[in-house]
Scaffold this active site. Sequence first.
Site, PDB file in Angstrom:
ATOM      1  N   GLN A  96      -6.726  99.781  51.550  1.00 21.52           N
ATOM      2  CA  GLN A  96      -7.607  98.827  52.230  1.00 21.52           C
ATOM      3  C   GLN A  96      -8.209  97.945  51.146  1.00 21.52           C
ATOM      4  O   GLN A  96      -8.800  98.439  50.183  1.00 21.52           O
ATOM      5  CB  GLN A  96      -8.717  99.544  53.008  1.00 21.52           C
ATOM      6  CG  GLN A  96      -9.605  98.586  53.768  1.00 21.52           C
ATOM      7  CD  GLN A  96     -10.694  99.288  54.591  1.00 21.52           C
ATOM      8  OE1 GLN A  96     -10.791 100.515  54.602  1.00 21.52           O
ATOM      9  NE2 GLN A  96     -11.497  98.495  55.270  1.00 21.52           N
ATOM     10  N   SER A  97      -8.029  96.640  51.263  1.00 19.08           N
ATOM     11  CA  SER A  97      -8.509  95.727  50.224  1.00 19.08           C
ATOM     12  C   SER A  97      -9.708  94.899  50.673  1.00 19.08           C
ATOM     13  O   SER A  97     -10.456  94.413  49.832  1.00 19.08           O
ATOM     14  CB  SER A  97      -7.380  94.815  49.745  1.00 19.08           C
ATOM     15  OG  SER A  97      -6.868  94.071  50.819  1.00 19.08           O
ATOM     16  N   HIS A 102     -10.010  96.235  60.214  1.00 21.19           N
ATOM     17  CA  HIS A 102      -9.014  95.300  60.723  1.00 21.19           C
ATOM     18  C   HIS A 102      -7.721  96.025  61.051  1.00 21.19           C
ATOM     19  O   HIS A 102      -7.395  97.044  60.462  1.00 21.19           O
ATOM     20  CB  HIS A 102      -8.753  94.146  59.756  1.00 21.19           C
ATOM     21  CG  HIS A 102      -8.344  94.541  58.373  1.00 21.19           C
ATOM     22  ND1 HIS A 102      -9.219  95.068  57.441  1.00 21.19           N
ATOM     23  CD2 HIS A 102      -7.142  94.482  57.745  1.00 21.19           C
ATOM     24  CE1 HIS A 102      -8.572  95.301  56.308  1.00 21.19           C
ATOM     25  NE2 HIS A 102      -7.298  94.962  56.476  1.00 21.19           N
ATOM     26  N   LEU A 103      -7.036  95.484  62.035  1.00 21.96           N
ATOM     27  CA  LEU A 103      -5.712  95.941  62.419  1.00 21.96           C
ATOM     28  C   LEU A 103      -4.707  94.896  61.969  1.00 21.96           C
ATOM     29  O   LEU A 103      -4.929  93.695  62.149  1.00 21.96           O
ATOM     30  CB  LEU A 103      -5.603  96.084  63.937  1.00 21.96           C
ATOM     31  CG  LEU A 103      -6.399  97.182  64.606  1.00 21.96           C
ATOM     32  CD1 LEU A 103      -6.343  97.016  66.126  1.00 21.96           C
ATOM     33  CD2 LEU A 103      -5.861  98.543  64.199  1.00 21.96           C
TER      34      LEU A 103
END
Length: 116
Positions: A96-97, A102-103
């Site tokens: 995860q950045s 979010h999807l």
Amino acid sequence: MSEPSEDCVFCTIAAGGIPADVLASSEHSVAFRDLDPQAPTHVLVIPRRHVANLGELADHPAELADAVVLARLVATQEGLEDGYRLVANTGARAQQSVFHAHLHVLGGRDLTWPPG
């Protein structure tokens, strides 16, 4: 659930402060094209409110459901009836950045397994 963060790029997109190729929106979510697509169709669906990850969004089932429904709508709009993938990276070790839930809606080609 925390308040929108001035330094969160997704909060700024949700508020309309950064232009994005928005494909759909709802009361609780916004869907827009990813700037670094990993498939022919790569759309991000984010909650309007700042939530660090999908695990935290699960504490708010109506907002989680809204994001999934919007993802399905975008997949249909994009012609992905033959298949698409929803991905949610939760935490740094999962890559995860942007730490706003979010999807990823991915499709438009055969998607291999395992993904990572």
